[in-house]
Design a protein around this motif. Structure first.
Motif, short mmCIF file in Angstrom:
data_model
loop_
_atom_site.label_atom_id
_atom_site.label_comp_id
_atom_site.label_asym_id
_atom_site.label_seq_id
_atom_site.Cartn_x
_atom_site.Cartn_y
_atom_site.Cartn_z
N ASP A 212 18.87 -17.33 -0.16
CA ASP A 212 18.33 -16.29 -1.13
C ASP A 212 19.16 -15.10 -1.25
OD1 ASP A 212 16.85 -14.23 -2.12
OD2 ASP A 212 14.99 -14.70 -0.81
N TYR B 210 18.82 -12.28 -2.41
CA TYR B 210 18.13 -10.87 -2.05
C TYR B 210 18.42 -10.78 -0.59
CZ TYR B 210 15.94 -11.04 -6.71
OH TYR B 210 15.65 -11.09 -8.10
N ARG C 276 19.26 7.87 -7.51
CA ARG C 276 18.35 6.67 -7.13
C ARG C 276 18.93 5.30 -7.83
NH1 ARG C 276 14.39 9.70 -7.13
NH2 ARG C 276 13.71 10.32 -5.11
N ASP C 277 19.28 5.36 -8.86
CA ASP C 277 19.65 4.11 -9.85
C ASP C 277 20.82 3.37 -9.43
OD1 ASP C 277 17.40 5.19 -10.87
OD2 ASP C 277 18.12 6.06 -12.77
N GLY C 278 21.80 4.00 -8.96
CA GLY C 278 23.08 3.38 -8.85
C GLY C 278 23.08 2.78 -7.40
N ALA D 294 10.07 6.26 -2.86
CA ALA D 294 8.55 6.62 -2.98
C ALA D 294 7.79 5.19 -2.60
CB ALA D 294 8.17 6.99 -4.44
N TYR D 295 8.15 4.75 -1.52
CA TYR D 295 7.25 3.75 -0.84
C TYR D 295 7.27 2.24 -1.63
CZ TYR D 295 4.34 2.87 3.10
OH TYR D 295 4.04 2.68 4.41
N THR E 82 10.80 -2.85 -2.45
CA THR E 82 11.92 -3.73 -2.97
C THR E 82 13.45 -2.58 -2.90
OG1 THR E 82 11.49 -3.09 -5.08
CG2 THR E 82 10.93 -5.22 -4.41
N GLY F 273 14.54 -0.05 -4.71
CA GLY F 273 14.96 0.22 -6.23
C GLY F 273 14.75 -0.87 -7.04
N GLN F 274 14.61 -0.83 -8.17
CA GLN F 274 14.21 -1.86 -9.35
C GLN F 274 15.28 -3.19 -9.12
OE1 GLN F 274 15.11 1.12 -10.12
NE2 GLN F 274 13.09 1.81 -10.28
N ASP F 275 16.48 -2.85 -8.77
CA ASP F 275 17.51 -3.77 -8.60
C ASP F 275 17.67 -4.13 -7.21
OD1 ASP F 275 19.08 -5.56 -9.78
OD2 ASP F 275 20.92 -4.24 -10.19
N ARG F 276 16.97 -3.69 -6.37
CA ARG F 276 17.11 -3.62 -5.08
C ARG F 276 18.53 -3.26 -4.52
NH1 ARG F 276 13.70 -8.25 -3.01
NH2 ARG F 276 12.44 -8.73 -4.73
N GLN F 277 19.03 -2.10 -5.19
CA GLN F 277 19.95 -1.45 -4.84
C GLN F 277 20.27 -0.90 -3.55
OE1 GLN F 277 17.99 -0.80 -7.29
NE2 GLN F 277 18.32 1.55 -7.74
N TYR G 275 10.37 -6.27 5.77
CA TYR G 275 8.98 -5.44 5.53
C TYR G 275 8.13 -5.91 4.20
CZ TYR G 275 5.40 -1.80 5.68
OH TYR G 275 4.21 -1.13 5.88
N MET H 238 4.82 -7.86 4.29
CA MET H 238 3.37 -7.33 3.53
C MET H 238 2.95 -8.31 2.67
SD MET H 238 2.67 -4.16 4.41
CE MET H 238 2.04 -3.23 3.33
N ASN I 57 -4.05 -3.34 6.31
CA ASN I 57 -3.11 -4.02 7.03
C ASN I 57 -3.89 -4.44 8.38
OD1 ASN I 57 -1.11 -4.27 5.30
ND2 ASN I 57 0.30 -2.49 6.12
N PHE J 204 5.45 8.35 -8.76
CA PHE J 204 5.40 9.27 -7.44
C PHE J 204 6.62 9.36 -7.04
CE2 PHE J 204 1.42 6.84 -8.04
CZ PHE J 204 0.50 7.75 -8.08
N THR J 205 7.74 9.39 -7.69
CA THR J 205 9.06 9.73 -7.32
C THR J 205 9.08 11.52 -7.43
OG1 THR J 205 10.17 9.50 -9.62
CG2 THR J 205 10.32 7.67 -7.78
N ASN K 34 9.84 -3.95 -11.72
CA ASN K 34 11.15 -3.86 -11.47
C ASN K 34 12.07 -4.26 -12.39
OD1 ASN K 34 10.96 -2.66 -8.98
ND2 ASN K 34 11.22 -4.37 -7.87
N GLY L 238 12.55 -1.91 -15.03
CA GLY L 238 12.91 -0.66 -14.42
C GLY L 238 14.53 -0.99 -14.66
N ARG L 239 14.80 -2.47 -14.51
CA ARG L 239 16.55 -2.75 -14.48
C ARG L 239 16.93 -2.56 -15.90
NH1 ARG L 239 14.74 -6.81 -11.12
NH2 ARG L 239 14.55 -8.11 -12.67
N LEU M 291 17.12 1.67 -16.18
CA LEU M 291 17.66 2.26 -15.27
C LEU M 291 19.28 1.73 -14.99
CD1 LEU M 291 14.97 2.96 -12.69
CD2 LEU M 291 16.02 4.66 -14.72
N GLN M 292 19.29 0.40 -14.89
CA GLN M 292 20.47 -0.09 -14.63
C GLN M 292 21.21 -1.01 -15.82
OE1 GLN M 292 17.87 -0.81 -12.05
NE2 GLN M 292 19.25 0.80 -10.66
N LYS N 206 8.33 -16.98 -7.22
CA LYS N 206 8.59 -17.13 -5.98
C LYS N 206 7.60 -16.60 -5.10
CE LYS N 206 12.66 -15.32 -4.39
NZ LYS N 206 14.01 -14.67 -4.52
#
Lengths: 321, 435
Positions: free
Chosen positions: A87, A89, A174-176, A261-262, A265, A267-271, A280, A284, B89, B266-267, B408, B411-412, B415-416, B433
């Motif tokens: 994986d 990720y 947050r984005d980079g 902000a909870y 992942t 960030g969108q890119d899991r950065q 977690y 979840m 939970n 919420f940011t 996401n 968002g990519r 933002l990216q 997945k």
């Protein structure tokens, strides 16, 4: 523990002029032999219940297709680990964890050393400064992250306000990848630098004064003294600080979670998704088999890092003697 | 060496006892008795019954409990509350381990699909005569309370979260757009027209963005389609469902036409932006009006228009009775009472919880309710219209996770700077997945 027990048990056999085992004598023997174990037992019982058993049970779960609400748990062998290691990720999270760990640890250590050095001299209101050092550490991590998230805000953040007032373009922290790692590392440093400085300070105070006096007579500057006298003398403590903060950095969780902000992942890119956050996220989803495999990999990583640290520390100790 | 023997014995014994006590305490922890189980053996009709109710915030049920006790003098009700995520939970753990759940539990819309999967862990409320209430309910709300195969009724709906579009009249005025909410609603019957409006807004050259970010819009569009992320056999169909692709494309065009303020809900930038006016519109479930108010943008700064595409819902809660509860009859009666017409009307007045019973939507207390903070917007009517217009859609078990994966992806892109087609592929792969 294993090395100490025989030393302790040895003495009572010697003073045996009289061989008869009176009740008193017997109680004495039991006392001497058994009470050390009884004193340490609470810790070990708790450790077994809440440390050892969960580690073993997690391994067992990780070998199964196991979702919490399902009553059936199919044994799948190492399948979860195979999927995990393939994986991308997971490796992304590993990279982020190491990157944030390094980014926070190196400056933190230097800063802590410098702060401790500054405090390791006669000062007015010494206690005030020492307590101040500890204050960031007793602040709730949530409060710290909330404040820092504001400071690192893209549109209204303090740092970007300063940057833009100099005519530069603001940073979307947050984005980079790098920028978010810097932001999170700053939060970690804020919390832990003072704490580590206090530990280093305690070690510095045990360094004999004569060494500094001799160094001063030889004309060594304060910085040279720090480099040539203090650091070599407190190496074991530095090693301790390094070990605890590396293990701590493997478990970075609240900072990236709240910074995003909870979002699980990171960030969108899991950065900025760390290993704990990756765990977690899957937990979840109630995918216990897979998340157990993740936590076992984290455990293995920590073992490896602890092993490396152990080797390095041993070498350092050797060089002092 | 001169301690009397007794003291030495004590020295030996104390830690031993301490250790064994600790061990006992740890061992005991594994079998915590379920609350309410103490009175389980009782069977006589007048025997006192203790019910626990587990909620994730203050539902303003207090006065209703008192009302319920008038007809059920033998029932004693205690309420537990936990934070939103913790509550759900905990419930998952309690259901999985078979211990610790309350007699009546609240489950929010984002989690209901998880529990529909394990309907056998809950009492079938149909056994206690509650199936008769189907005709009172919004169809989609009722469906959410059924087990996956539809054979069991596991929960009754309380409130719904009707969807609207919040907008800032001041920024609309600057951009030369109409400000009156009916005229604004008329600007965008469809999402394509919403995008067109946005282009006009951007062309006017104001500093603010047209909207916060595309994520919530995407979700709303998908939920308006007949089929969403899942088909009825619980297969993720994100990659093959043309409606999902259409929603994606419209979202991408929002990004490419620079309608988006690149803000994630919420940011801190987003919440501050609400007050500072960095964006002019946002998708607004009923509960988001509270979020807006908390930022203190000022009275009348935000107004509320209809959501494009016709109707929508986000959130809303069901009440369920876990099977471990020993008093299913009383629990079912309590659920029936708390979700009744009278109770829902009371809760609308006390807690602004939007009713899930359409019969109430014509009640003057709902239909004529205006909110002065939002320019006297008739929020009762706007939100219930949206809830009524929504067609039921099958919700798969992990819809929330799929939505995050897709969001996401969007968002990519913004933002990216990821290529939209690549982002789509990655988002679809991520969604598929999810088990």
């Amino acid at each position: 523990m294993a090395t100490r027990a025989p030393e302790r048990a040895a003495p009572p056999r010697r003073p045996g002029g009289k061989r008869r085992l009176t009740g008193r004598h017997w109680r004495h023997m039991v006392d001497v032999k058994a009470s050390p174990y009884a004193y340490v037992a609470p810790f070990f019982l708790l450790f077994c219940a809440f440390g050892l058993f969960p580690i073993g049970y997690t391994l067992w779960v990780s070998l199964h297709e196991w979702t919490l609400l399902d009553d059936e748990h199919t044994f799948v062998g190492l399948e979860n680990f195979r999927v995990l290691l393939a994986d991308s990720y997971f490796w992304n999270a590993t990279f982020n964890t190491l990157s944030i760990g390094l980014l926070s640890m190196l400056p933190q250590l230097l800063l802590a050393l410098w702060l401790a050095h500054l405090l390791n001299r006669p000062l007015r209101a010494q206690n005030f400064f020492r307590i101040t050092l500890l204050l960031p550490n007793v602040t709730s991590v949530v409060a710290v992250v909330v404040i820092f998230s504001q400071i690192f805000g893209r549109d209204f953040g303090l740092i970007n306000w300063v940057i833009t007032s100099f005519g530069f373009e603001g940073v979307a922290w947050r984005d980079g990848t790098l920028s978010s790692h810097v932001a999170i590392s700053t939060m970690i440093m804020w919390r832990w630098t003072g704490y580590n400085a206090l530990i280093l300070l305690a070690a510095m105070q045990a360094v004999p004064r004569e060494l500094y006096e001799a160094a001063t007579i030889d004309g060594a500057s304060s910085f040279t003294q720090l480099r040539k006298v203090t650091v070599p003398m407190i190496r074991p403590t530095i090693a301790f600080v390094v070990i605890t903060s590396t293990i701590g950095s493997m478990q970075i969780f609240a900072e990236p979670l709240l910074f995003g902000a909870y979002t699980l992942t990171g960030g969108q890119d899991r950065q900025y998704q760390t290993l704990s956050l990756f765990f977690y996220e899957n937990y979840m989803r109630l995918d216990f088999g897979f998340s157990s495999a993740i936590s076992w990999m984290i455990f293995v990583f920590i073992l490896i890092i602890a092993g490396i640290n152990y080797l390095l520390t041993n070498r350092m100790k050797g060089s002092i003697r | 060496m001169s301690h009397p023997p007794r003291r030495r014995a004590a020295r030996l014994l104390v830690p031993l006892i301490a250790a064994s006590l600790l061990a006992a305490a740890c061992g005991g922890g594994e079998s915590t008795p379920a609350p309410g189980a103490a009175s389980g053996g009782a069977s006589a009709p007048a025997e006192p019954v203790k019910l626990t109710v587990a909620l994730f915030s203050d539902f303003h049920y207090g006065p209703l409990y008192e009302e319920f006790k008038k007809t059920h003098p033998n029932v004693e009700i205690t309420e537990r509350r936990a934070q939103f995520n913790d509550h759900h939970n905990n419930l998952v753990t309690q259901v999985a381990t078979g211990a610790g759940a309350a007699d009546v539990v609240a489950v929010e819309g984002g989690f209901i699909a998880t529990f529909r999967e394990v309907a056998d862990k809950f009492h079938n409320l149909g056994d206690y005569g509650l199936s008769s209430r189907q005709s009172e309910y919004l169809d989609w709300k009722w469906q959410l309370g059924l087990s996956k195969d539809g054979s069991q009724l596991i929960g009754l709906g309380t409130d719904v979260g009707g969807l609207a579009m919040c907008y800032r009249p001041d920024l609309f005025k600057e951009a030369g757009l109409p400000t009156n909410r009916d005229e604004v609603s008329a600007l965008w019957p469809t999402w394509e027209q919403y995008v067109e409006t946005g282009k006009k807004f951007v062309a006017a050259g104001g500093k603010a963005a047209f909207t916060d970010g595309p994520g919530e819009h995407f979700r709303a569009m998908v939920e308006q389609a007949p089929v969403g992320f899942y088909d009825t056999s619980d297969k993720v169909v994100v990659g093959s469902n043309p409606d999902v692709r259409k929603a994606w494309d419209i979202s991408v065009s929002m990004i490419q036409n620079k309608l988006s303020g690149k803000l994630v809900a919420f940011t801190p930038e987003w919440t501050t932006g609400i007050a500072k006016g960095t964006f002019a519109t946002m998708v607004c479930p009923a509960w988001k009006t509270g979020v807006i108010k908390d930022q203190k943008p000022g009275e009348g700064t935000w107004d509320i228009a209809a959501v494009p595409g016709g109707g929508g819902n986000q959130g809303g809660t069901h009440l369920l009775a876990p099977k471990q509860g020993k008093h299913p009859k009383e629990a079912a009666e309590l659920i029936n009472f708390l979700t009744s017409k009278e109770s829902q009307l009371t809760l609308w007045k006390d807690a602004s919880a939007l009713p899930s019973l359409p019969a109430l939507y014509t009640d003057p207390a709902v239909a004529e309710f205006v909110n002065p903070y939002f320019g006297d917007a008739p929020i009762g009517k706007i939100f219930t219209d949206a809830a009524k217009a929504l067609k039921p859609q099958y919700t798969g078990p992990k819809s929330g996770d799929v939505n995050v994966a897709m969001g996401n992806g969007l968002g990519r892109i913004e933002l990216q700077g990821q290529d939209p087609e690549e982002a789509w592929k990655q988002a679809v792969a991520d969604s598929e997945k999810i088990k």
